[in-house]
Design a protein around this motif. Structure first.
Motif, PDB file in Angstrom:
ATOM      1  N   GLU A 180       0.831  -1.213   0.000  1.00  0.00           N
ATOM      2  CA  GLU A 180       0.000   0.000   0.000  1.00  0.00           C
ATOM      3  C   GLU A 180       0.859   1.255   0.000  1.00  0.00           C
ATOM      4  OE1 GLU A 180      -3.809  -1.481   2.602  1.00  0.00           O
ATOM      5  OE2 GLU A 180      -2.901   0.443   3.118  1.00  0.00           O
ATOM      6  N   VAL A 181       0.442   2.249  -0.774  1.00  0.00           N
ATOM      7  CA  VAL A 181       1.076   3.565  -0.708  1.00  0.00           C
ATOM      8  C   VAL A 181      -0.039   4.606  -0.751  1.00  0.00           C
ATOM      9  CG1 VAL A 181       3.308   3.046  -1.789  1.00  0.00           C
ATOM     10  CG2 VAL A 181       1.372   3.598  -3.228  1.00  0.00           C
ATOM     11  N   VAL A 182       0.283   5.811  -0.337  1.00  0.00           N
ATOM     12  CA  VAL A 182      -0.707   6.889  -0.406  1.00  0.00           C
ATOM     13  C   VAL A 182      -0.266   7.827  -1.527  1.00  0.00           C
ATOM     14  CG1 VAL A 182      -1.796   8.782   0.857  1.00  0.00           C
ATOM     15  CG2 VAL A 182      -1.221   6.654   2.042  1.00  0.00           C
ATOM     16  N   ASP A 183      -1.165   8.106  -2.486  1.00  0.00           N
ATOM     17  CA  ASP A 183      -0.781   8.960  -3.616  1.00  0.00           C
ATOM     18  C   ASP A 183      -0.867  10.449  -3.246  1.00  0.00           C
ATOM     19  OD1 ASP A 183      -3.415   9.736  -3.820  1.00  0.00           O
ATOM     20  OD2 ASP A 183      -3.873   8.534  -5.579  1.00  0.00           O
ATOM     21  N   GLU A 184      -0.549  11.292  -4.234  1.00  0.00           N
ATOM     22  CA  GLU A 184      -0.514  12.755  -3.986  1.00  0.00           C
ATOM     23  C   GLU A 184      -1.835  13.300  -3.465  1.00  0.00           C
ATOM     24  OE1 GLU A 184       0.202  13.742  -7.969  1.00  0.00           O
ATOM     25  OE2 GLU A 184       2.385  13.567  -7.830  1.00  0.00           O
ATOM     26  N   ASP A 185      -2.945  12.637  -3.863  1.00  0.00           N
ATOM     27  CA  ASP A 185      -4.261  13.114  -3.428  1.00  0.00           C
ATOM     28  C   ASP A 185      -4.690  12.517  -2.093  1.00  0.00           C
ATOM     29  OD1 ASP A 185      -4.352  14.443  -5.852  1.00  0.00           O
ATOM     30  OD2 ASP A 185      -5.222  12.688  -6.862  1.00  0.00           O
ATOM     31  N   GLY A 186      -3.774  11.779  -1.468  1.00  0.00           N
ATOM     32  CA  GLY A 186      -4.094  11.179  -0.175  1.00  0.00           C
ATOM     33  C   GLY A 186      -4.903   9.897  -0.308  1.00  0.00           C
ATOM     34  N   LYS A 187      -4.963   9.355  -1.520  1.00  0.00           N
ATOM     35  CA  LYS A 187      -5.741   8.139  -1.754  1.00  0.00           C
ATOM     36  C   LYS A 187      -4.835   6.910  -1.664  1.00  0.00           C
ATOM     37  CE  LYS A 187      -8.943   6.431  -5.106  1.00  0.00           C
ATOM     38  NZ  LYS A 187      -8.855   6.059  -6.468  1.00  0.00           N
ATOM     39  N   VAL A 188      -5.362   5.834  -1.063  1.00  0.00           N
ATOM     40  CA  VAL A 188      -4.563   4.607  -0.955  1.00  0.00           C
ATOM     41  C   VAL A 188      -4.473   3.937  -2.323  1.00  0.00           C
ATOM     42  CG1 VAL A 188      -4.416   2.303   0.087  1.00  0.00           C
ATOM     43  CG2 VAL A 188      -5.192   4.254   1.459  1.00  0.00           C
ATOM     44  N   GLN A 189      -3.254   3.610  -2.730  1.00  0.00           N
ATOM     45  CA  GLN A 189      -3.026   2.910  -3.990  1.00  0.00           C
ATOM     46  C   GLN A 189      -2.220   1.641  -3.686  1.00  0.00           C
ATOM     47  OE1 GLN A 189      -4.331   3.845  -6.786  1.00  0.00           O
ATOM     48  NE2 GLN A 189      -4.705   6.037  -6.610  1.00  0.00           N
ATOM     49  N   TYR A 190      -2.168   0.753  -4.656  1.00  0.00           N
ATOM     50  CA  TYR A 190      -1.485  -0.518  -4.437  1.00  0.00           C
ATOM     51  C   TYR A 190      -0.409  -0.723  -5.502  1.00  0.00           C
ATOM     52  CZ  TYR A 190      -5.586  -1.062  -1.565  1.00  0.00           C
ATOM     53  OH  TYR A 190      -6.563  -0.859  -0.628  1.00  0.00           O
ATOM     54  N   ILE A 191       0.833  -0.869  -5.058  1.00  0.00           N
ATOM     55  CA  ILE A 191       1.954  -1.112  -5.971  1.00  0.00           C
ATOM     56  C   ILE A 191       2.108  -2.627  -6.126  1.00  0.00           C
ATOM     57  CG2 ILE A 191       4.465  -0.897  -6.257  1.00  0.00           C
ATOM     58  CD1 ILE A 191       3.890   1.866  -6.007  1.00  0.00           C
ATOM     59  N   ILE A 192       2.211  -3.069  -7.380  1.00  0.00           N
ATOM     60  CA  ILE A 192       2.352  -4.513  -7.635  1.00  0.00           C
ATOM     61  C   ILE A 192       3.811  -4.925  -7.393  1.00  0.00           C
ATOM     62  CG2 ILE A 192       2.024  -6.345  -9.342  1.00  0.00           C
ATOM     63  CD1 ILE A 192       0.286  -4.261 -10.931  1.00  0.00           C
ATOM     64  N   ILE A 193       4.026  -5.868  -6.479  1.00  0.00           N
ATOM     65  CA  ILE A 193       5.410  -6.318  -6.232  1.00  0.00           C
ATOM     66  C   ILE A 193       5.611  -7.786  -6.626  1.00  0.00           C
ATOM     67  CG2 ILE A 193       5.857  -4.613  -4.420  1.00  0.00           C
ATOM     68  CD1 ILE A 193       5.601  -7.053  -2.444  1.00  0.00           C
ATOM     69  N   GLY A 194       4.558  -8.417  -7.119  1.00  0.00           N
ATOM     70  CA  GLY A 194       4.688  -9.817  -7.545  1.00  0.00           C
ATOM     71  C   GLY A 194       3.324 -10.425  -7.728  1.00  0.00           C
ATOM     72  N   LYS A 195       3.304 -11.726  -7.886  1.00  0.00           N
ATOM     73  CA  LYS A 195       2.005 -12.413  -7.986  1.00  0.00           C
ATOM     74  C   LYS A 195       2.098 -13.752  -7.273  1.00  0.00           C
ATOM     75  CE  LYS A 195       2.615 -15.420 -11.850  1.00  0.00           C
ATOM     76  NZ  LYS A 195       2.472 -15.692 -13.232  1.00  0.00           N
ATOM     77  N   ILE A 196       0.936 -14.236  -6.881  1.00  0.00           N
ATOM     78  CA  ILE A 196       0.890 -15.585  -6.326  1.00  0.00           C
ATOM     79  C   ILE A 196      -0.190 -16.341  -7.086  1.00  0.00           C
ATOM     80  CG2 ILE A 196      -0.600 -14.917  -4.361  1.00  0.00           C
ATOM     81  CD1 ILE A 196       1.893 -17.132  -3.243  1.00  0.00           C
ATOM     82  N   SER A 197       0.201 -17.462  -7.657  1.00  0.00           N
ATOM     83  CA  SER A 197      -0.725 -18.203  -8.521  1.00  0.00           C
ATOM     84  C   SER A 197      -0.944 -19.601  -7.967  1.00  0.00           C
ATOM     85  CB  SER A 197      -0.123 -18.302  -9.913  1.00  0.00           C
ATOM     86  OG  SER A 197       1.034 -19.102  -9.841  1.00  0.00           O
ATOM     87  N   LYS A 198      -1.859 -20.311  -8.598  1.00  0.00           N
ATOM     88  CA  LYS A 198      -2.093 -21.708  -8.219  1.00  0.00           C
ATOM     89  C   LYS A 198      -0.779 -22.486  -8.301  1.00  0.00           C
ATOM     90  CE  LYS A 198      -6.873 -21.999  -9.792  1.00  0.00           C
ATOM     91  NZ  LYS A 198      -7.760 -22.407 -10.887  1.00  0.00           N
TER      92      LYS A 198
END
Ligand code: ADP
Length: 217
Positions: A180-198
């Protein structure tokens, strides 16, 4: 991992006579306490028995299967994740399909220029757009993606058990791993750091079957 006949007999005795001391277990089996020491230590370490000083052994009610579940709950997404393939939402459906083949994945994540998670596209979305006679060279992938906030995701510190539950509940193949990060407008955003699959989760099951699990996890 399977219990030996003797371990199964010990479990039955403790179930039926708890609390019971190692001495009394040994008597019932016509064995010495020393012979039982390793079995009792293992069954206690697995959480199947609870050893109470001066009282004896109690049966915890746990099966070997719940031990596997516990193990899965202890493995973090961060230790099982693989790299995620992402494109921008302006990418054409055609180019996204080419990426899917080149990267040999079934799911592509869509990110903004700041690498924020915007959506996800998978094989079925591409097939739908192809049979819908859309011009896949012109239409951006953003038009057919499953969009936030409808994307299921996990955090690196979640367990692979949590990830498996989400995959089953949403009937999907993979989840983006995000921070999670907070953008310039103070909104929570999500940075993709990987994936988890079957596949990542299945890999852990295979490891569990072929390697000695780390019981201290
Ligand atoms: P496939 O299309 O290969 O069967 P999935 O079963 O993962 O792959 O995808 C089915 C649908 O679910 C698609 O419409 C896709 O956009 C959507 N989807 C895929 N992953 C997610 C996710 N993490 N969260 C929400 N929806 C997803």
């Amino acid at each position: 991992m399977e219990f030996s006949d003797r371990q199964n007999k010990i479990i039955e005795i403790v179930k039926n006579h708890q609390p019971i001391t190692s001495e009394n277990i040994a008597k019932k089996l016509n064995l010495t306490r020393a012979t039982l020491r390793t079995d009792l230590a293992l069954l206690t370490m697995l959480g199947i028995f609870v050893a109470k000083p001066k009282v004896g052994y109690l049966y915890s009610g746990k099966s070997l299967f719940s031990f596997i579940g516990d193990y899965m709950k202890k493995i973090k997404v961060n230790d099982a994740k693989s790299s995620a393939v992402s494109v921008m939402e302006e990418t054409s459906i055609y180019d996204a399909i080419v990426t899917l083949f080149l990267e040999d994945v079934g799911t592509i994540f869509i990110q903004s220029k700041d690498q924020f998670l915007l959506g996800v596209v998978s094989r079925k979305d591409f097939l739908k757009s192809a049979i819908g006679n859309q011009d896949i060279n012109k239409i951006p992938v953003g038009m057919i993606m499953t969009r936030m906030p409808n994307v299921a995701f996990v955090y690196p510190e979640d367990s692979i058990y949590d990830a498996a539950v989400k995959i089953i509940n949403h009937e999907i193949d993979s989840l983006p791993v995000v921070e999670e990060v907070v953008d310039e407008d103070g909104k929570v955003q999500y940075i993709i750091i990987g994936k988890i699959s079957k596949t990542n989760i299945t890999e852990k099951f295979v490891q569990f079957g072929t390697e000695k699990p780390d019981l201290k996890l």
